[in-house]
Structures are given as structure tokens and as C-alpha cells.
Design an enzyme around this catalytic site. Structure first.
Site, short mmCIF file in Angstrom:
data_model
loop_
_atom_site.label_atom_id
_atom_site.label_comp_id
_atom_site.label_asym_id
_atom_site.label_seq_id
_atom_site.Cartn_x
_atom_site.Cartn_y
_atom_site.Cartn_z
N CYS A 341 55.35 57.81 33.86
CA CYS A 341 55.07 59.23 33.68
C CYS A 341 55.43 60.03 34.93
O CYS A 341 56.61 60.15 35.27
CB CYS A 341 53.64 59.44 33.23
SG CYS A 341 53.36 61.06 32.46
N HIS A 433 52.52 55.86 28.85
CA HIS A 433 51.34 55.15 29.34
C HIS A 433 50.98 54.04 28.35
O HIS A 433 51.25 54.13 27.16
CB HIS A 433 50.14 56.10 29.45
CG HIS A 433 50.30 57.17 30.48
ND1 HIS A 433 50.27 56.92 31.83
CD2 HIS A 433 50.47 58.52 30.36
CE1 HIS A 433 50.42 58.05 32.49
NE2 HIS A 433 50.54 59.04 31.63
#
Length: 510
Positions: A341, A433
Site C-alpha cells: 500500500c 493488504h
């Protein structure tokens, strides 16, 4: 209306999250239809529900303890700190703006009370019991007027309150007494009693103090939970919490192959979803540590640059500490690096941010051919795909939109088209994630890392992250079942706080 309970704490990190999860797992094993609830959560550790709502990971973990899907109703207000003075406000799973602490507590918070109570009412109309978690301490008297997560929600919903104290920190009796004594008479009426957490030693030596506490407050202790390692799963925030909260300490299980695999995680500011590396720590023979100095990368077989709520700030921090140069050298030497991310965005060439930091154009580390533009609308999805020949799933929480201009995709769809991320040599980046919780993909990834690092490491063939998580939740349920007065707990959930509880002076200031 169903039964309910609010689990409060004498302090932050007293164990509210895990106690709530333990009560939920104990109840569901008794055939009770139960749900978790936290009115307001301040955390950078979040999760995306199947309907695309962002909530605290602690509530997602508690929903798993209840064996139900998490929803936005379980955490209607999520605050994601962006610095010392402001947070992004996420309402019913969607971001609605940035507010300073003064602006939030100055009136905005109280306006959310109706929404919070509506969510709790809907849950209580659906489930047999709703186990609520408080935040910080209910005796934060400077914030009581605008409180919507501790006694504010308890008084409006007429919930009995169980106060948890961490005896391992010391001072638990003073904390229990002081918590009650700093509440108003109306709030004290709802505080039914106490639960001691993280006790080491002979409980019989504690019992005289518990008897004295009951004499002083008129309130009983509902249980003494023993100290157990490795139970801090999916808690709210903090590097210390994440270090304690790994799924399995590497010393518990020896490596399957001849070598261990060393993973260094850059402890960047505003780190989000540090639980991404819990799945690595679950592997026998994988040693995970958090680092903040370039020399600590030298012996690492894999370096992870994790997610962050402040990509530009984290990038500056890496440069100031010399970690940025170390990462660039490492990538050039074809030594494994994984960015997740915000970490993926940092590894790119260019960042255009008029949303998160408002810094405008910023040069990234340039080790992946990726240009990132921050969009005002946040991406919140639960994607599935394939990587390294294995199925993988995860969740996305980001404002950054990546334009990949070279290399190869990291994650593909079922037709072989690039779906997410980028790979160049032994440097990988992804917005997903939770991808490392996909067991087959994690094993394939670790095999690649081991080969690139020259380690004779072999992933265990049977490590199931989901099964380990279930084992942990069952251990939490066992703690409640074996060390709490569950009959008294159920009466509390079903019937509310006992009548006639005495007032302990001085009470809250007028």
C-alpha cells in the site's frame, strides 16, 4: 431488545479488545447469537467489509470470534490519525473529512451519537447479545461531556459496564477504585464490577485485595484472567502492540529447512495495518522484527515497507534516517523488498499528493516504474486474484492511484491480465493488504525470497493462518470460560447492572 454489555478499561491497552473477543467466542460456543460493537475507534489498523466499508480490525477480529461477517454497524465511527492534531473521520465505513481533535470533541462527536445509537439498536434487534468495547478509560473526565463510546453509550443504551484492568502494569486496585470514583452517580449505577487481566502467580494471594475492593466499592470481580503470550491479535495501534501481537513467536516452532528467514519491517510513521506481517510471523522459522536504522537491513532476507496513513511523511522519514538509500541499494543488488500500500507508493518514481499531505509533486525512491496520484475518493475493495501461480485475496484501503509504466504485474486476474502491483527483479509492490494471509501464495512468495537470499529455508507445508487465528480465538474463549464467573457474566448481559450499587465519592466534577 437483546442483552448487552460494555467492556471498559482502566487504561488504553488494558485488554478490552481481547476480552471482548473472548466473551464473544465463549457466548457463541454456548449457542448464543452474538455481535461485537465499538461506537468509536481510533486506529490505523483497519479492515474492509464485504460491502466495501472500512472499520477497525479489532471489530473484524471480534466478528470472527462471533463467527459472523463484520459490517459497518459494528464500528460506525473510525478515526484514522494523520498526525498529532488531526484525523480522518470514517462514518459508517466511508471517509467524510478531516477534523482536528478540538473540532471533533468541540461538537462534531456529539452529533454522531444518534448514528451510533441507531447502529447499536439495529444490532440489538438482530442478535441475542451485543458485546460493546469502550475506548481508553471511562474516567476521562475532560471528555465526558462529548463521550459517545464509554459511559455516554452505556447510559443512553442502559448497558451494564465491566471494567478491565491490566494487573501486569501494577496499580490495578487503585485504577479500579479511581475509575469508579471519578464517575457521576448516574454513570456509577451502571458499573457492575471488574475483571483482572494478565495476572501472574497464585490467585489466592490476590483474593484478599479483591475482597477489600468489593468492600470499598460494593462491586464484585467477575474473573481473574492469567497472563498468556501471543494473544494481542488485531489490536488498535502502536509498534509495541504489533511486536507483542504476532500470531506465533518464531521461537515456538523450529524451521522446516536448514535456515531461518529474517524479515525486517521499516517502522515508518503512521504505520497502518501492521498486521500484514503477522502471517509471516506465523511461519515456523520466519523471524520478523521492526527496524528504524539502515544497518538493521544488512542481514535481512526480506525488507517490508508497510502501509502508512502518511505516505509523503513516511518517505521523508526514510530519507532522514538513511533507510531510503539502503532500500535503493538493496533493490539494485536484487535483494528482496516488498512494499505494501503506502510502502508500494514509496517505492515508485513519483507521487502527486493534493489530498493526504497536500505536498504536491514528490519524488519517490524510484525502484519501481510507478507513478502515483492521490484521488479524493478512497478505494475500499475486497479483491481476489492470482500471484506466483497461487490464489490470493486481500483488501484495499488507499487514496493513491498507481500508474504502472514498466516491469510486470504482481497480481493477475483469472485470465492472466495484470490486476495490481508491480515487480522488478526482487522488488515487489502491491496495494493489497492481507495478501500474505493466503497460505499457498505466502509459501510461494517465501520460496522466492529464500532463493533470492540464498537461504536454505523451506516454508512449512501445512501452516494455515486461518486455523491459527481460530486457535487464538478459542484460547480467548477458554480464558473466559475457565477463569471468569460465566454464570454471573450471563446474568449481567441478560439483566443489566445490579440494583442498589453504592455511590463512591467524590464522583465526577460538576
Amino acid at each position: 431488545m437483546s442483552g448487552g454489555l460494555l467492556v471498559a478499561g482502566t487504561t488504553s491497552d488494558a485488554g478490552k479488545s481481547v476480552v471482548t473477543a473472548g466473551i464473544c467466542r465463549w457466548l457463541v460456543r454456548q449457542g448464543v447469537k452474538v455481535a461485537p460493537f465499538k461506537a468509536q475507534n481510533m486506529s490505523l489498523n483497519s479492515f474492509v467489509t464485504r460491502e466495501g466499508a472500512e472499520i477497525g480490525r479489532a471489530q473484524a477480529m471480534q466478528a470472527q470470534a462471533c463467527r459472523i461477517e463484520p459490517t459497518a454497524l459494528m464500528n460506525p465511527v473510525l478515526l484514522k490519525p494523520g498526525g498529532e492534531q488531526s484525523s480522518q473521520v470514517v462514518l459508517l465505513g466511508k471517509p467524510v473529512g478531516e477534523l482536528s481533535a478540538r473540532g471533533y470533541h468541540g461538537g462534531h462527536q456529539q452529533r454522531l451519537l444518534g448514528t451510533v445509537l441507531d447502529c447499536l439498536t439495529e444490532l440489538r434487534g438482530t442478535y441475542d447479545a451485543v458485546i460493546c468495547e469502550g475506548a481508553g478509560s471511562p474516567a476521562e473526565i475532560n471528555l465526558r461531556r462529548t463521550d459517545i463510546v464509554n459511559m455516554g453509550i452505556a447510559r443512553n443504551a442502559r448497558l451494564p459496564v465491566l471494567v478491565v484492568g491490566d494487573i501486569d502494569r501494577g496499580g490495578v486496585f487503585a485504577s479500579f477504585f479511581g475509575t469508579v470514583a471519578l464517575l457521576s452517580p448516574e454513570d456509577q449505577e451502571l458499573v457492575a464490577g471488574f475483571l483482572v487481566n494478565k495476572f501472574r502467580g497464585d490467585v489466592s494471594l490476590l483474593e484478599p485485595g479483591l475482597d477489600m475492593l468489593q468492600d470499598l466499592t460494593g462491586r464484585r470481580t467477575y474473573g481473574v484472567l492469567p497472563f498468556r503470550h501471543g494473544l494481542g491479535i488485531d489490536e488498535e495501534d502502536g509498534l509495541r502492540v504489533s511486536l507483542r501481537g504476532t500470531v506465533r513467536e518464531s521461537t515456538v516452532a523450529p524451521p522446516v529447512g536448514e535456515d531461518v528467514l529474517r524479515v525486517a519491517v521499516c517502522a515508518i510513521p503512521l504505520m497502518s495495518n501492521f498486521t500484514d506481517v503477522d502471517a509471516l510471523a506465523a511461519e515456523p522459522g520466519v523471524v520478523v522484527r521492526f527496524v528504524d536504522r539502515p544497518e538493521e537491513l544488512a542481514d535481512a532476507d526480506l525488507v517490508v515497507v508497510p502501509g502508512t496513513r502518511g505516505t509523503v511523511r513516511a518517505l521523508q522519514w526514510l530519507r532522514e534516517r538513511g533507510l531510503a538509500d539502503a532500500l535503493v541499494r538493496r533493490a539494485a543488488e536484487e535483494r528482496p523488498v516488498l512494499g505494501i500500500c503506502g510502502g508500494f507508493q514509496i517505492l515508485g518514481e513519483h507521487i502527486e499528493d493534493e489530498v493526504e499531505s497536500r505536498a504536491g509533486a514528490v519524488a519517490g525512491l524510484g525502484v519501481l516504474p510507478v507513478r502515483v496520484r492521490f484521488a479524493r475518493e478512497k478505494t475500499l475493495t475486497r479483491p481476489v486474484g492470482e500471484a506466483l501461480g497461487e490464489p490470493v485475496e486481500g483488501y484495499e484501503i488507499h487514496h493513491g492511484v498507481a500508474d504502472v509504466t514498466g516491469g510486470e504485474a504482481f497480481i493477475f486476474d483469472d485470465r492472466g491480465h495484470g490486476l495490481d502491483g508491480c515487480r522488478v527483479g526482487q522488488t515487489w509492490g502491491t496495494h493489497w493488504h492481507g495478501s500474505l494471509e493466503s497460505d499457498a501464495f505466502r509459501r510461494a512468495f517465501l520460496r522466492e525470497v529464500a532463493a533470492a537470499a540464498g537461504r536454505r529455508f523451506t516454508p512449512a507445508p501445512d501452516t494455515s493462518f486461518a486455523a491459527l487465528r481460530e486457535e487464538q480465538l478459542d484460547r480467548l474463549g477458554d480464558l473466559i470460560e475457565q477463569h471468569a464467573d460465566t454464570d454471573a457474566l450471563w446474568r449481567l448481559i441478560e439483566s443489566g447492572a445490579p440494583q442498589g450499587l453504592p455511590f463512591i465519592p467524590p464522583g465526577a466534577p460538576a
